[in-house]
Design an enzyme around this catalytic site. Structure first.
Site, mmCIF file in Angstrom:
data_model
loop_
_atom_site.group_PDB
_atom_site.id
_atom_site.type_symbol
_atom_site.label_atom_id
_atom_site.label_comp_id
_atom_site.label_asym_id
_atom_site.label_seq_id
_atom_site.Cartn_x
_atom_site.Cartn_y
_atom_site.Cartn_z
ATOM 1 N N ASP A 1 0.853 -1.199 0.000
ATOM 2 C CA ASP A 1 0.000 0.000 0.000
ATOM 3 C C ASP A 1 0.884 1.241 0.000
ATOM 4 O OD1 ASP A 1 -2.134 -1.634 2.416
ATOM 5 O OD2 ASP A 1 -2.119 -1.660 0.205
ATOM 6 N N ASP B 1 -0.058 14.264 7.341
ATOM 7 C CA ASP B 1 -0.817 15.520 7.275
ATOM 8 C C ASP B 1 -1.820 15.461 6.130
ATOM 9 O OD1 ASP B 1 2.100 17.454 6.162
ATOM 10 O OD2 ASP B 1 1.252 15.543 5.503
ATOM 11 N N GLU C 1 -5.107 24.306 5.479
ATOM 12 C CA GLU C 1 -3.688 24.616 5.268
ATOM 13 C C GLU C 1 -3.124 23.809 4.121
ATOM 14 O OE1 GLU C 1 -0.732 22.740 6.106
ATOM 15 O OE2 GLU C 1 0.711 24.384 6.135
ATOM 16 N N GLU C 2 -3.716 22.621 3.895
ATOM 17 C CA GLU C 2 -3.204 21.700 2.871
ATOM 18 C C GLU C 2 -3.719 22.009 1.473
ATOM 19 O OE1 GLU C 2 -0.717 19.515 5.390
ATOM 20 O OE2 GLU C 2 -0.914 19.524 3.209
ATOM 21 N N ASP D 1 -6.184 23.657 10.210
ATOM 22 C CA ASP D 1 -4.850 23.130 9.953
ATOM 23 C C ASP D 1 -4.931 21.667 10.391
ATOM 24 O OD1 ASP D 1 -1.440 24.124 10.872
ATOM 25 O OD2 ASP D 1 -2.248 22.456 9.683
ATOM 26 N N LEU E 1 -2.999 19.043 10.446
ATOM 27 C CA LEU E 1 -1.953 18.469 11.298
ATOM 28 C C LEU E 1 -0.827 19.488 11.440
ATOM 29 C CD1 LEU E 1 -2.035 15.806 12.781
ATOM 30 C CD2 LEU E 1 -0.433 14.866 11.153
ATOM 31 N N ASP E 2 -0.980 20.343 12.456
ATOM 32 C CA ASP E 2 0.011 21.394 12.706
ATOM 33 C C ASP E 2 1.265 20.762 13.321
ATOM 34 O OD1 ASP E 2 0.974 24.088 13.203
ATOM 35 O OD2 ASP E 2 0.547 23.668 15.304
ATOM 36 N N GLU F 1 -4.560 29.055 12.133
ATOM 37 C CA GLU F 1 -3.679 28.821 13.296
ATOM 38 C C GLU F 1 -3.915 29.895 14.350
ATOM 39 O OE1 GLU F 1 0.081 28.701 11.102
ATOM 40 O OE2 GLU F 1 0.305 26.572 11.529
HETATM 41 P P1 P6P Z 1 9.932 27.326 13.355
HETATM 42 C C1 P6P Z 1 4.980 24.109 12.530
HETATM 43 O O1 P6P Z 1 5.662 23.940 11.297
HETATM 44 C C2 P6P Z 1 4.592 25.580 12.639
HETATM 45 O O2 P6P Z 1 3.732 25.939 11.601
HETATM 46 C C3 P6P Z 1 3.963 25.864 13.995
HETATM 47 O O3 P6P Z 1 3.223 24.791 14.490
HETATM 48 C C4 P6P Z 1 5.177 26.165 14.859
HETATM 49 O O4 P6P Z 1 4.873 27.007 15.956
HETATM 50 C C5 P6P Z 1 6.116 26.860 13.877
HETATM 51 O O5 P6P Z 1 5.764 26.389 12.571
HETATM 52 C C6 P6P Z 1 7.566 26.520 14.143
HETATM 53 O O6 P6P Z 1 8.316 27.295 13.222
HETATM 54 O O7 P6P Z 1 10.356 28.372 12.346
HETATM 55 O O8 P6P Z 1 10.267 27.751 14.773
HETATM 56 O O9 P6P Z 1 10.402 25.922 13.055
#
Ligand code: P6P
Length: 337
Positions: free
Chosen positions: A64, A70, A93-94, A116, A118-119, A275
Site C-alpha cells: 500500500d 498531514d 492549510e493543505e 490546519d 496536522l500542525d 492557526e
Molecule cells: P519554526 C509548525 O511547522 C509551525 O507551523 C507551527 O506549528 C510552529 O509554531 C512553527 O511552525 C515553528 O516554526 O520556524 O520555529 O520551526
C-alpha cells in the site's frame, strides 16, 4: 465529588442552548470534528510504525502507498465534514483554494470551517506532539448557493467556535463556542473524549516564554529587548516547534508564545485564518490575550487572503501587556495608537 464521565457528545448537546441561533447544526458539526479527531489520532499513534511499514510516500510491506500523515489527516477531516451535511465549505492549510461542499439532500448548510489538519507535522517523524486546529464561521453567502471566499475571510471576532486536538502523551480536544473553554481527554478504552478540564482559565502570568531563540538576532530590536527581559526574569524557555503544543502548555501553566517577524518571514510565519485566530479565540475566552507585533488584536485583523501570515504574541494577559510595553518603548516605527 461527582466523577461521572461526561463525553464530548453529551457536553456539546447539553451546552447547545448557549449558542445563539443554535438549531443543532453546530452541535452536529462539532461532533463530526470529534469523530475525525479520533480517526486522525488512531493513525498519528501508528506513525512510529510507518518506519517499519514504510516511510510516507513509499509503499509499505503490503504494497500500500504510505500516505503522509498531514495529507491523511486532511483527507479524513474533509470526509467527516462533507458527511456532516452541516458544512458549506472548508479552507485548509493543505489546500491552496477553499473546498466548496455541495448541500446534502438539498439541505442548506450554515457554516464553513477553517483548519490546519496536522500542525507541526514536521515533528511526527521524531515522535513529538502534533495537533489539529479548527475554527467555525457562520457563512455570509446565500445558503442556497455555493460558498464563496468571503465566507472564510472573516475576522476572528466572527468565529462561532474554535478548537484544537493535541496528539501528545494523551490526546486532548479543547474548544470554545464563546462561553468559556473546556478540555476533553480521549479515553481509548471506550473511544470517547471525556470532560477532563472544565472552564479552563489561563494564569495571569507564568514562568515560561516560548519562542524560537535561534532567530533572536533576526528579530526587531523591541522583540530582542523583550526576550532579554524574559531571560532577566529567569523565565524558562520552552519551545516544541508545534504551535498547538506550545500554546496548550501556556494555556494551562501561563506564559507567552511569540512568533515575531524575521527576514525569512517579514509578515510572520503563522497563518491567521487557521492557526492564530482559532488559538487567539480560545486564549481570550480563557482570560488570555493575543496580539501581533504591531500590537493589533489578532481577532480584529481583517483577513485578505486564505493563507495570510501574521506575527503573534499570545498568552497570559500580564505578560502580553509587558511585551506591548517593550514594543511601545523600543519600536523604531510608530505603533498604531
Ligand atoms: P519554526 C509548525 O511547522 C509551525 O507551523 C507551527 O506549528 C510552529 O509554531 C512553527 O511552525 C515553528 O516554526 O520556524 O520555529 O520551526
Amino acid at each position: 465529588m461527582n466523577n461521572r464521565i461526561v463525553t464530548l457528545d453529551e457536553f456539546i448537546i447539553r451546552r447547545q442552548n448557549e449558542i445563539p441561533f443554535a438549531s443543532g447544526e453546530l452541535t452536529g458539526l462539532l461532533r463530526d470534528i470529534g469523530v475525525a479527531a479520533k480517526i486522525v489520532n488512531r493513525e498519528v499513534n501508528k506513525a512510529g510504525l510507518l518506519n517499519i511499514l514504510g516511510a510516507a510516500g513509499s509503499e509499505n510491506v503490503t504494497g500500500d502507498k504510505v500516505q503522509k500523515l498531514d495529507l491523511y489527516a486532511n483527507e479524513k477531516l474533509i470526509e467527516c465534514l462533507c458527511n456532516s451535511g452541516e458544512c458549506a465549505g472548508i479552507a485548509s492549510e493543505e489546500n491552496e483554494e477553499f473546498i466548496p461542499i455541495q448541500p446534502m439532500d438539498g439541505k442548506d448548510s450554515k457554516y464553513v470551517v477553517v483548519m490546519d489538519p496536522l500542525d507541526g507535522s514536521s515533528n511526527i517523524d521524531v515522535n513529538v506532539s502534533v495537533g489539529t486546529i479548527f475554527g467555525i464561521y457562520r457563512r455570509l453567502s446565500d445558503p442556497s448557493e455555493t460558498c464563496t471566499q468571503k465566507d472564510f475571510l472573516q475576522k476572528g471576532t466572527q468565529l462561532v467556535a474554535a478548537g484544537y486536538v493535541l496528539y501528545g502523551t494523551s490526546t486532548i480536544l479543547v474548544y470554545t463556542t464563546g462561553c468559556g473553554v473546556n478540555g476533553f481527554t480521549l479515553d481509548p478504552t471506550i473511544g470517547e473524549f471525556c470532560l477532563s478540564h472544565q472552564n479552563i482559565k489561563i494564569p495571569k502570568r507564568g514562568n515560561y516564554y516560548s519562542v524560537n531563540q535561534g532567530y533572536y538576532l533576526k528579530f526587531d530590536v523591541e522583540m530582542r529587548r523583550y526576550i532579554d527581559h524574559c531571560s532577566d526574569e529567569n523565565y524558562g524557555l520552552r519551545y516544541i516547534g508545534t504551535m498547538v503544543s506550545d500554546v496548550h502548555r501556556i494555556l494551562f501553566q501561563g506564559g507567552i508564545f511569540l512568533y515575531p517577524n524575521t527576514r525569512k518571514y517579514p509578515q510572520g510565519k503563522l497563518r491567521l485564518l487557521y492557526e492564530c485566530n482559532p488559538l487567539a479565540f480560545i486564549m481570550e475566552q480563557a482570560g488570555g490575550k493575543a496580539i501581533n507585533c504591531s500590537l493589533e488584536r489578532i481577532l480584529e485583523i481583517e483577513p485578505t487572503e486564505l493563507h495570510q501570515r501574521v506575527t503573534i504574541a499570545v498568552g497570559s494577559p500580564d505578560m502580553v501587556d509587558e511585551m506591548k510595553a517593550f514594543v511601545e518603548k523600543y519600536a523604531k516605527v510608530t505603533v498604531p495608537a
